[in-house]
Design a protein around this motif. Structure first.
Motif, PDB file in Angstrom:
ATOM      1  N   ASP A   1     -22.447 -38.494  -9.517  1.00 33.81           N
ATOM      2  CA  ASP A   1     -21.532 -37.830  -8.588  1.00 33.81           C
ATOM      3  C   ASP A   1     -20.172 -37.607  -9.243  1.00 33.81           C
ATOM      4  O   ASP A   1     -19.726 -38.417 -10.077  1.00 33.81           O
ATOM      5  N   PRO A   2     -19.458 -36.551  -8.852  1.00 37.17           N
ATOM      6  CA  PRO A   2     -18.111 -36.311  -9.391  1.00 37.17           C
ATOM      7  C   PRO A   2     -17.187 -37.466  -9.048  1.00 37.17           C
ATOM      8  O   PRO A   2     -17.222 -38.004  -7.924  1.00 37.17           O
ATOM      9  N   LYS A   3     -16.397 -37.906  -9.997  1.00 37.43           N
ATOM     10  CA  LYS A   3     -15.487 -39.027  -9.782  1.00 37.43           C
ATOM     11  C   LYS A   3     -14.395 -38.718  -8.760  1.00 37.43           C
ATOM     12  O   LYS A   3     -13.910 -39.609  -8.088  1.00 37.43           O
ATOM     13  N   LEU A   4     -14.010 -37.445  -8.679  1.00 39.77           N
ATOM     14  CA  LEU A   4     -12.891 -37.067  -7.810  1.00 39.77           C
ATOM     15  C   LEU A   4     -13.367 -36.355  -6.551  1.00 39.77           C
ATOM     16  O   LEU A   4     -12.659 -35.526  -5.982  1.00 39.77           O
ATOM     17  N   LEU A   5     -14.566 -36.671  -6.123  1.00 37.64           N
ATOM     18  CA  LEU A   5     -15.161 -35.963  -4.995  1.00 37.64           C
ATOM     19  C   LEU A   5     -14.337 -36.099  -3.715  1.00 37.64           C
ATOM     20  O   LEU A   5     -14.332 -35.201  -2.872  1.00 37.64           O
ATOM     21  N   ASP A   6     -13.639 -37.189  -3.562  1.00 37.48           N
ATOM     22  CA  ASP A   6     -12.864 -37.422  -2.353  1.00 37.48           C
ATOM     23  C   ASP A   6     -11.439 -36.868  -2.434  1.00 37.48           C
ATOM     24  O   ASP A   6     -10.657 -37.035  -1.500  1.00 37.48           O
ATOM     25  N   LYS A   7     -11.084 -36.241  -3.533  1.00 37.78           N
ATOM     26  CA  LYS A   7      -9.744 -35.693  -3.713  1.00 37.78           C
ATOM     27  C   LYS A   7      -9.655 -34.262  -3.163  1.00 37.78           C
ATOM     28  O   LYS A   7     -10.544 -33.437  -3.370  1.00 37.78           O
ATOM     29  N   LYS A   8      -8.576 -33.977  -2.447  1.00 38.25           N
ATOM     30  CA  LYS A   8      -8.397 -32.643  -1.861  1.00 38.25           C
ATOM     31  C   LYS A   8      -8.276 -31.567  -2.930  1.00 38.25           C
ATOM     32  O   LYS A   8      -8.797 -30.462  -2.774  1.00 38.25           O
ATOM     33  N   MET A   9      -7.572 -31.886  -4.022  1.00 35.96           N
ATOM     34  CA  MET A   9      -7.388 -30.896  -5.080  1.00 35.96           C
ATOM     35  C   MET A   9      -8.712 -30.555  -5.747  1.00 35.96           C
ATOM     36  O   MET A   9      -8.939 -29.406  -6.144  1.00 35.96           O
ATOM     37  N   PHE A  10      -9.600 -31.551  -5.829  1.00 36.74           N
ATOM     38  CA  PHE A  10     -10.920 -31.306  -6.418  1.00 36.74           C
ATOM     39  C   PHE A  10     -11.738 -30.361  -5.522  1.00 36.74           C
ATOM     40  O   PHE A  10     -12.415 -29.452  -6.005  1.00 36.74           O
ATOM     41  N   MET A  11     -11.682 -30.602  -4.221  1.00 30.33           N
ATOM     42  CA  MET A  11     -12.402 -29.723  -3.297  1.00 30.33           C
ATOM     43  C   MET A  11     -11.834 -28.302  -3.326  1.00 30.33           C
ATOM     44  O   MET A  11     -12.577 -27.313  -3.212  1.00 30.33           O
ATOM     45  N   PHE A  12     -10.531 -28.222  -3.496  1.00 33.67           N
ATOM     46  CA  PHE A  12      -9.899 -26.903  -3.616  1.00 33.67           C
ATOM     47  C   PHE A  12     -10.426 -26.169  -4.853  1.00 33.67           C
ATOM     48  O   PHE A  12     -10.733 -24.973  -4.807  1.00 33.67           O
ATOM     49  N   PHE A  13     -10.558 -26.937  -5.967  1.00 37.03           N
ATOM     50  CA  PHE A  13     -11.102 -26.350  -7.194  1.00 37.03           C
ATOM     51  C   PHE A  13     -12.528 -25.843  -6.971  1.00 37.03           C
ATOM     52  O   PHE A  13     -12.885 -24.733  -7.390  1.00 37.03           O
ATOM     53  N   ILE A  14     -13.364 -26.645  -6.311  1.00 42.08           N
ATOM     54  CA  ILE A  14     -14.758 -26.272  -6.081  1.00 42.08           C
ATOM     55  C   ILE A  14     -14.848 -24.993  -5.245  1.00 42.08           C
ATOM     56  O   ILE A  14     -15.619 -24.071  -5.548  1.00 42.08           O
ATOM     57  N   ILE A  15     -14.025 -24.927  -4.194  1.00 38.20           N
ATOM     58  CA  ILE A  15     -14.057 -23.754  -3.305  1.00 38.20           C
ATOM     59  C   ILE A  15     -13.613 -22.496  -4.047  1.00 38.20           C
ATOM     60  O   ILE A  15     -14.252 -21.444  -3.959  1.00 38.20           O
ATOM     61  N   MET A  16     -12.501 -22.616  -4.798  1.00 36.72           N
ATOM     62  CA  MET A  16     -11.997 -21.455  -5.525  1.00 36.72           C
ATOM     63  C   MET A  16     -12.975 -21.008  -6.610  1.00 36.72           C
ATOM     64  O   MET A  16     -13.183 -19.805  -6.821  1.00 36.72           O
ATOM     65  N   ASP A  17     -13.586 -21.958  -7.283  1.00 35.40           N
ATOM     66  CA  ASP A  17     -14.551 -21.632  -8.332  1.00 35.40           C
ATOM     67  C   ASP A  17     -15.770 -20.916  -7.747  1.00 35.40           C
ATOM     68  O   ASP A  17     -16.271 -19.929  -8.307  1.00 35.40           O
ATOM     69  N   ALA A  18     -16.234 -21.408  -6.592  1.00 32.74           N
ATOM     70  CA  ALA A  18     -17.396 -20.791  -5.944  1.00 32.74           C
ATOM     71  C   ALA A  18     -17.069 -19.380  -5.459  1.00 32.74           C
ATOM     72  O   ALA A  18     -17.861 -18.443  -5.635  1.00 32.74           O
ATOM     73  N   LEU A  19     -15.906 -19.236  -4.853  1.00 33.05           N
ATOM     74  CA  LEU A  19     -15.498 -17.906  -4.373  1.00 33.05           C
ATOM     75  C   LEU A  19     -15.366 -16.914  -5.529  1.00 33.05           C
ATOM     76  O   LEU A  19     -15.748 -15.747  -5.406  1.00 33.05           O
ATOM     77  N   SER A  20     -14.821 -17.397  -6.631  1.00 32.75           N
ATOM     78  CA  SER A  20     -14.669 -16.524  -7.795  1.00 32.75           C
ATOM     79  C   SER A  20     -16.023 -16.088  -8.333  1.00 32.75           C
ATOM     80  O   SER A  20     -16.222 -14.920  -8.705  1.00 32.75           O
ATOM     81  N   LEU A  21     -16.982 -17.032  -8.375  1.00 27.13           N
ATOM     82  CA  LEU A  21     -18.326 -16.702  -8.858  1.00 27.13           C
ATOM     83  C   LEU A  21     -19.017 -15.698  -7.940  1.00 27.13           C
ATOM     84  O   LEU A  21     -19.570 -14.694  -8.402  1.00 27.13           O
ATOM     85  N   PHE A  22     -18.969 -15.955  -6.636  1.00 21.90           N
ATOM     86  CA  PHE A  22     -19.646 -15.068  -5.682  1.00 21.90           C
ATOM     87  C   PHE A  22     -19.024 -13.666  -5.682  1.00 21.90           C
ATOM     88  O   PHE A  22     -19.735 -12.665  -5.648  1.00 21.90           O
ATOM     89  N   SER A  23     -17.687 -13.604  -5.729  1.00 20.36           N
ATOM     90  CA  SER A  23     -17.026 -12.293  -5.681  1.00 20.36           C
ATOM     91  C   SER A  23     -17.233 -11.525  -6.980  1.00 20.36           C
ATOM     92  O   SER A  23     -17.395 -10.295  -6.959  1.00 20.36           O
ATOM     93  N   SER A  24     -17.246 -12.215  -8.120  1.00 19.34           N
ATOM     94  CA  SER A  24     -17.473 -11.518  -9.393  1.00 19.34           C
ATOM     95  C   SER A  24     -18.899 -10.993  -9.473  1.00 19.34           C
ATOM     96  O   SER A  24     -19.146  -9.884  -9.971  1.00 19.34           O
TER      97      SER A  24
END
Length: 561
Positions: free
Chosen positions: A435-458
């Motif tokens: 499991d990701p070490k920083l899974l409970d961090k808000k900034m990590f979740m922000f990274f995951i969401i932005m990365d996913a949105l970037s992948l889907f939109s591209s």
């Protein structure tokens, strides 16, 4: 004089008494002529002090005084020192015209402002020759409407007086749409706001052009610059003079031709004012029988096209049939005119779209019988449109495919980067369960969401550009289908760029979460640069694409013919 050493030059003058008033070359020029022509202001000032007032009237072989040369390219200070010593210099006609006219002809703005108020106004009276008319036309050309207004208020008949070049203020102002609010070119932000406003009001009643007419009536006094207000006041005086002319005077003054020229160049205010001031203007026609309505169609002037609909029974506008080519009004709308407004549109595909929209708007107004009429070549308006725009459609297809190919490469690169980032999570993974070490961090979740949105939109962007490459390229496809795909592709691409930058900044904050916060903060600020560039450079264009595809481009009335 060549060494810019006045003291040495003055010494030589003192050795040769009266040399300052003698002609020193074959062109009959004095030292003052040479100093003015060379732009040596100090020499001019000092020489004038040494010369008598009569010496300042000395002319060269071209019958020109030193003030005439100063009016061409000299400074106001040169003129001031000469005129203060001899006020009559402003009345000396050089090369058949007054110095103030010469200054206006050469667009020496400061000199015009100075000499105009020093020149006796009676010399500019229409009965005194063509100086007044020539000055007026040159002032209009140079956008010096404050002086033009003052001159016209003194002598209103100068509006129709012919100048030395065979023109008058009416014909010159007709070719100056940039002098008025509707013809001004605005910056990106103004344009962006304008497009947003149009989109907002697109679904409302057909009041857009009625608002323009009201603004014309009101003089645009609340929003426009002082020069525009002066230009409108000049137009008011000119239109008043036009209202007093009969048919013969209108022809002699070239007013009919001026209205057609104003229509061609999109001078909305001029057409509106002049045609409302004189009912004879409805008879405007060129040698081939084309009137303002046909000119508006030919040169894609939608504002004037809409304006003219309220001025006369529309059935008569569509009665034109070309004697030589047999083209009716709808044929004229089908002809590709490279000197029309189309060159102002970015992208060949959107030029085709604009041409299609224009043709269909005219077609809505035209009597149904015109749609199936054949010209001398046996072609209907639709067939003529296809023939005239065949080359443009081919260029549009090439432009679309090149644009889609280039953007798809960028989208693919972004997709590759953000896809790889999803498997190289910042902070790493736990050894026991992965499991990701920083899974409970808000900034990590922000990274995951932005990365996913970037992948889907591209990926969405790539699919849209791929569909463009595999689309058919018929004329009608450029109207909605292809522009829609390009808009969606570009929008998703720009969104993927923004979310990718956000994911990158989030990664930096996670990587240095305990110290050196200035690194991610600085990076975030720098990340705003490409986003800002997009907003400034691309957002207005994208909005314009959207409006041209889905907004109501023209304001036309329902066909009652």
């Amino acid at each position: 004089m060549e060494r810019d050493d006045w003291k040495s030059f003055k010494y030589q003058l003192d050795l040769n008494s009266g040399a300052e008033a003698k002609k020193v070359n074959e062109e009959g020029e004095t030292f003052l002529h040479l100093a003015v022509a060379s732009g040596k202001e100090q020499f001019v000032i000092e020489l004038v002090k040494c010369m008598s007032s009569e010496d300042l009237r000395l002319e060269n072989t071209d019958k020109c005084t030193a003030l005439y040369l100063a009016a061409i390219s000299g400074t106001k200070e040169m003129a001031e020192i000469m005129v203060e010593k001899n006020m009559d210099l402003v009345q000396v006609r050089n090369a058949h015209e007054l110095p103030v006219v010469t200054a206006a002809r050469h667009e020496n703005t400061d000199m015009v402002h100075y000499l105009y108020w020093k020149t006796p106004q009676e010399l500019l009276h229409p009965d005194k020759g063509k100086d007044g008319a020539t000055l007026l036309t040159k002032l209009i050309i140079s956008d010096l409407f404050d002086i033009a207004l003052d001159l016209l208020e003194k002598y209103p008949t100068l509006a129709k007086s012919e100048d030395y070049d065979g023109r008058n203020a009416i014909t010159v102002l007709a070719r100056k749409p940039s002098a008025f609010p509707s013809g001004r070119l605005h910056g990106h932000w103004h344009h962006c706001k304008s497009i947003l406003g149009k989109i907002y009001y697109a679904g409302k009643q057909r009041e857009g052009f009625a608002k323009l007419r009201n603004e014309i009536k009101g003089g645009f006094k609340t929003q426009e610059k002082r020069s525009e207000v002066h230009a409108l006041q000049v137009l008011k005086i000119i239109s008043t003079q036009v209202s007093k002319m009969d048919d013969k005077q209108l022809k002699d003054a070239g007013v009919y031709e001026a209205v057609l020229e104003a229509t061609k160049f999109g001078n909305v205010e001029f057409v509106y004012k002049v045609m409302n001031c004189n009912p004879h203007m409805v008879n405007c026609k060129d040698a081939t029988g084309k009137g303002p309505f046909l000119y508006a169609i030919m040169y894609r002037q939608e504002k004037i096209f809409s304006l003219l609909q309220d001025m006369r029974e529309r059935k008569s506008w569509f009665s034109y049939i070309g004697k030589e080519d047999g083209n009716n009004a709808l044929h004229q709308a089908a002809i590709y005119n490279r000197f029309s407004q189309i060159d102002r549109i970015s992208g060949v595909a959107f030029q085709i779209q604009c041409e299609l929209q224009w043709f269909e708007e005219v077609e809505k107004l035209a009597p149904p019988i015109l749609k199936d009429q054949h010209n001398s070549r046996g072609m209907t308006p639709r067939e003529l449109f296809a023939k005239e725009h065949a080359a443009l459609v081919e260029k549009g297809e090439k432009w679309m495919k090149e644009t889609a190919t280039g953007c798809m490469v960028v989208a693919a690169l972004i997709a590759t980067v953000v896809f790889a980032a999803a498997f190289a999570l910042p902070g790493g993974n736990k050894e026991e369960n992965g499991d990701p070490k920083l899974l409970d961090k808000k900034m990590f979740m922000f990274f995951i969401i932005m990365d996913a949105l970037s992948l889907f939109s591209s990926c969405s962007s790539m699919l849209m550009f791929l569909s463009i490459l595999t689309s058919r390229y018929a004329e009608q496809d450029f109207l909605v289908s292809l522009p829609t795909k390009l808009i969606l592709g570009l929008s998703s691409l720009f969104f993927s760029i923004g979310t990718m930058m956000a994911a990158f900044c989030a990664t930096l904050f996670i990587a240095v979460r305990h110290k050196n916060y200035w690194v991610p903060i600085t990076s975030t600020i720098l990340a705003l640069v490409p986003i800002t560039l997009f907003v400034v450079l691309q957002c207005p264009l994208l909005l314009e694409m959207f409006y041209k595809t889905y907004g109501r481009r023209f304001y036309v009335k329902k066909n009652n013919c």
